[in-house]
Design a protein around this motif. Structure first.
Motif, short mmCIF file in Angstrom:
data_model
loop_
_atom_site.label_atom_id
_atom_site.label_comp_id
_atom_site.label_asym_id
_atom_site.label_seq_id
_atom_site.Cartn_x
_atom_site.Cartn_y
_atom_site.Cartn_z
N ILE A 234 6.74 -33.80 -27.35
CA ILE A 234 5.49 -33.16 -26.95
C ILE A 234 5.15 -32.05 -27.95
O ILE A 234 6.03 -31.29 -28.34
N ILE A 290 11.14 -29.69 -22.49
CA ILE A 290 9.91 -30.13 -21.83
C ILE A 290 9.75 -31.64 -21.95
O ILE A 290 9.40 -32.33 -20.98
N THR A 291 10.04 -32.18 -23.12
CA THR A 291 9.88 -33.62 -23.34
C THR A 291 10.84 -34.42 -22.48
O THR A 291 10.45 -35.45 -21.91
N VAL A 294 9.32 -34.35 -18.91
CA VAL A 294 8.06 -35.08 -18.79
C VAL A 294 8.29 -36.58 -18.93
O VAL A 294 7.78 -37.39 -18.13
N VAL A 298 7.57 -39.54 -16.01
CA VAL A 298 6.60 -40.60 -16.30
C VAL A 298 7.28 -41.97 -16.24
O VAL A 298 6.67 -42.96 -15.81
N SER A 315 13.06 -39.03 -23.70
CA SER A 315 13.86 -38.09 -22.93
C SER A 315 15.17 -37.77 -23.64
O SER A 315 15.58 -36.62 -23.76
N LEU A 546 1.02 -39.51 -12.98
CA LEU A 546 2.10 -40.01 -13.83
C LEU A 546 1.73 -41.34 -14.49
O LEU A 546 2.13 -41.61 -15.63
N LYS A 549 0.15 -40.83 -17.53
CA LYS A 549 1.00 -40.10 -18.48
C LYS A 549 0.57 -38.64 -18.63
O LYS A 549 0.46 -38.11 -19.73
N LEU A 550 0.27 -38.03 -17.48
CA LEU A 550 -0.16 -36.63 -17.40
C LEU A 550 -1.47 -36.39 -18.16
O LEU A 550 -1.78 -35.26 -18.53
#
Length: 628
Positions: A234, A290-291, A294, A298, A315, A546, A549-550
């Motif tokens: 991200i 964060i990645t 997230v 997802v 991830s 989700l 994908k946000l």
């Protein structure tokens, strides 16, 4: 001999790509596959020679530079075509060529019958060569060349099936996203030339201490931008799930051992620069945390088997960024290696499933494949257990070490990253179990009953054997570093990048106990949801967010794509058409008109020309007299 092995490792895939390209249709598609496979394994053999030669060398002699020739020179500035062989690059060479060779071999079965196999295998060899340039480069310019070539090769491979609009769009998206990172990387190189006068890795690292805080922060940010784009972190991550439009072996190659791990390699390779810019280094760790969260949430709502694995890649790369960002370099590369084993395994077993079901990738049309594909089921289960970090599988030793290192850092940021890593373990258990049960457990769907290749085995040997090798590696590959017991791998990497933080044995095993417990909780929650016929995410609003994908794609579309289109349309309407196109029309018509007038003067009469010449002479005489 050690350096010779490194050069063989680098040049063998290039030779394969050139041989396939120059031979063209004079060789069969099968031959092209063998050329690509064999040259990649020759590269692996060269990497083994280099690795063991370095292993046997004195520790003070484990940093060797070899120069082929001076590539370019401008005044006092020179850039040489040189490779750097040390403990880090030798390890990466083994991973890239070894796992890459298995994937190329697997491709021979997966791509059998495709009309463009020659082109495919030429691209695969080009990709492996590009990645090896990247990890062996002795200066930042050659590293940047490999960086760009990897992006080009991935563009070609993701869009390999160019008759599919989705594949073409995904390839362009990946290229543009990576180009952003390439640009920041290039700017960092320009700044290094300006401030240090060199791009040699060792020379730059020696001069880092003389750089101003502003300069080193800008260089670190430029390098981080390149790493974030290449490793799909991200905010430059949206290209990775769409890259699943390429063939499955491409997904395994790009998203397991090679391209997406390039950013992690860069963070570790340039660790002296990032250590001089601690805020930027911490930013890398924060982006990784964060990645990993997230991507984990997802992945819970994806239906495409390859996209679930792709989000798990994001991830896991997040864990590696976290490790590099806190200075746990050995664990970053350790997890990079184990991830290459189990993630390539998961993609390749997914490929076997897709191959067995006539190209179907939607897990809602699967189920009950445990009985139909027992060996594939075992291999996938091993990959899933390694991904979840269950003892004794490879992911357990590497991932938990990263989380423990975050705790050992002992500050607020470290504890926050520690919690994020543990939540990531829970999410991994959830989405991995959901995928496993949806594909292999339960009753076969009607689609499986209709389309499964009954009685044809689970795949050709060229696909099954590489999967078997990776199954073994995903099981025992983590034993090269057992915290507090046997840690040769970590000590090996430490020789190139000395860690900033080290967890105690108690911290390591305590973290492992918590992480494994959370992964098992995720397993049982997902299993219960599957048995009950429910989804893990049950809120419609949360599912919608989700599933989109946000809304990152929609956000980028609104912020960048639509304004760019509006500006281009306005420029065409208000500038290009009235100013450029119409002015060209006027110039053309004016030229024709002037030419017509001049043509009228051309009478063909000699006395007319004589009078014109006499008049011109008179004018010149008057001019010269007036000037004097």
């Amino acid at each position: 001999m050690t350096i010779a092995g490194a050069w063989i490792c680098l040049l063998a895939p290039l030779a394969g790509a050139l041989a396939i390209t120059l031979a063209g249709r004079r060789i069969s598609r099968r031959t092209a596959g063998w050329i690509s496979t064999l040259t990649t394994f020759v590269a692996f053999a060269g990497a083994l020679v280099a690795f063991f030669g370095l292993w046997a060398a004195d520790p003070s002699d484990r940093e060797q530079v070899s120069t082929a020739y001076t590539w370019l020179a401008a005044g006092d500035f020179e850039v040489e075509l040189q490779i750097l062989l040390d403990t880090l690059s030798s390890t990466m060479m083994l991973i890239v060529s070894g796992v890459g060779g298995l994937i190329v071999w697997y491709s021979m079965g997966y791509m059998a019958g495709d009309g463009e196999e020659r082109r495919y295998f030429a691209y695969m060899s080009l990709f492996v060569f590009s990645m090896l340039i990247l990890v062996q480069a002795g200066n930042f310019l050659l590293l940047l060349v490999g960086w760009g070539l990897v992006g080009l090769a991935s563009y070609l491979l993701i869009g390999f099936w160019h008759h599919k609009p989705e594949a073409v769009a995904a390839a362009k998206k990946a290229f543009v996203m990576n180009a952003i990172g390439d640009a920041t990387f290039a700017l960092a190189c320009v700044l290094l030339i300006w401030e240090t006068g060199t791009l040699e890795l060792l020379g730059v690292f020696d001069d880092v201490g003389s750089l101003s805080t502003t300069t080193v922060n800008l260089v670190a940010l430029g390098l981080l931008g390149g790493a974030v784009a290449k490793s799909a972190q991200i905010p430059l991550h949206t290209w990775l799930p769409d890259a699943m439009e390429g063939p499955t072996p491409v997904s395994a190659l790009i998203h397991a051992a090679t391209m997406v791990t390039a950013g992690v390699y860069l963070l570790v390779r340039a660790s002296p620069i990032f250590e001089a810019a601690p805020d930027v280094q911490h930013l890398a760790a924060i982006l990784g945390a964060i990645t990993l969260l997230v991507a984990g949430v997802v992945a819970l709502v994806q239906w495409d088997i390859k996209r679930v694995i792709a989000y798990s890649t994001m991830s896991q790369i997040g864990y590696m960024f976290l490790a590099a960002g806190i200075g746990a370099y050995g664990y970053a590369i350790f997890h990079l290696m184990t991830h290459a084993f189990f993630k390539a395994l998961l993609f390749m077993t997914a490929g076997l499933v897709i191959h067995h079901l006539d190209g179907e990738q939607d897990i809602r049309n699967m189920g009950g494949l445990k009985k139909l594909m027992p060996r594939t089921h075992i291999a996938f289960a091993v990959g899933a257990l390694a991904l979840m970090g269950i003892p004794i599988f490879s992911g357990f030793w590497s991932k938990d070490g990263i989380v423990a290192a975050a705790f050992a850092s002992g500050d607020a940021l470290g504890y926050t990253l520690y919690v994020a890593g543990l939540v990531g373990a829970l999410l991994t258990g959830l989405y991995t179990t959901r995928l496993y049960f949806a594909v292999f457990r339960g009753e076969p769907s009607e689609f499986v009953k209709t389309h499964a290749h009954q009685g044809h085995g689970e795949g050709p040997r060229s696909m099954v054997i590489p999967v078997g090798v990776l199954t073994v590696l995903a099981t025992i590959g983590g034993f090269v570093a057992i915290p507090g017991v046997w840690e040769p791998f970590l000590h090996w990497i430490d020789e190139t990048a000395e860690p900033l933080v080290t967890a105690t044995v108690a911290e390591d095993y305590g973290t492992s106990a918590v992480a494994v417990t959370l992964a098992l909780i995720g397993f049982f929650i997902a299993r219960r949801a599957f048995v009950a016929g429910r989804q893990i995410v049950r809120s419609a609003d949360a599912w919608r967010v989700l599933e989109h994908k946000l809304y990152f794609d929609e956000l980028y579309d609104a912020l960048f794509f639509r304004p760019a289109v509006a500006i281009s349309v306005a420029l065409r309407r208000n500038v290009e058409e009235p100013v450029i196109e119409r002015s060209l029309d006027e110039i053309g018509s004016g030229t024709i008109q002037v030419g017509g007038e001049v043509a009228r003067v051309q009478t063909g009469l000699l006395r007319t020309y004589a009078i014109a010449i006499a008049f011109a002479v008179c004018v010149l005489v008057v001019v010269f007299v007036a000037v004097r």
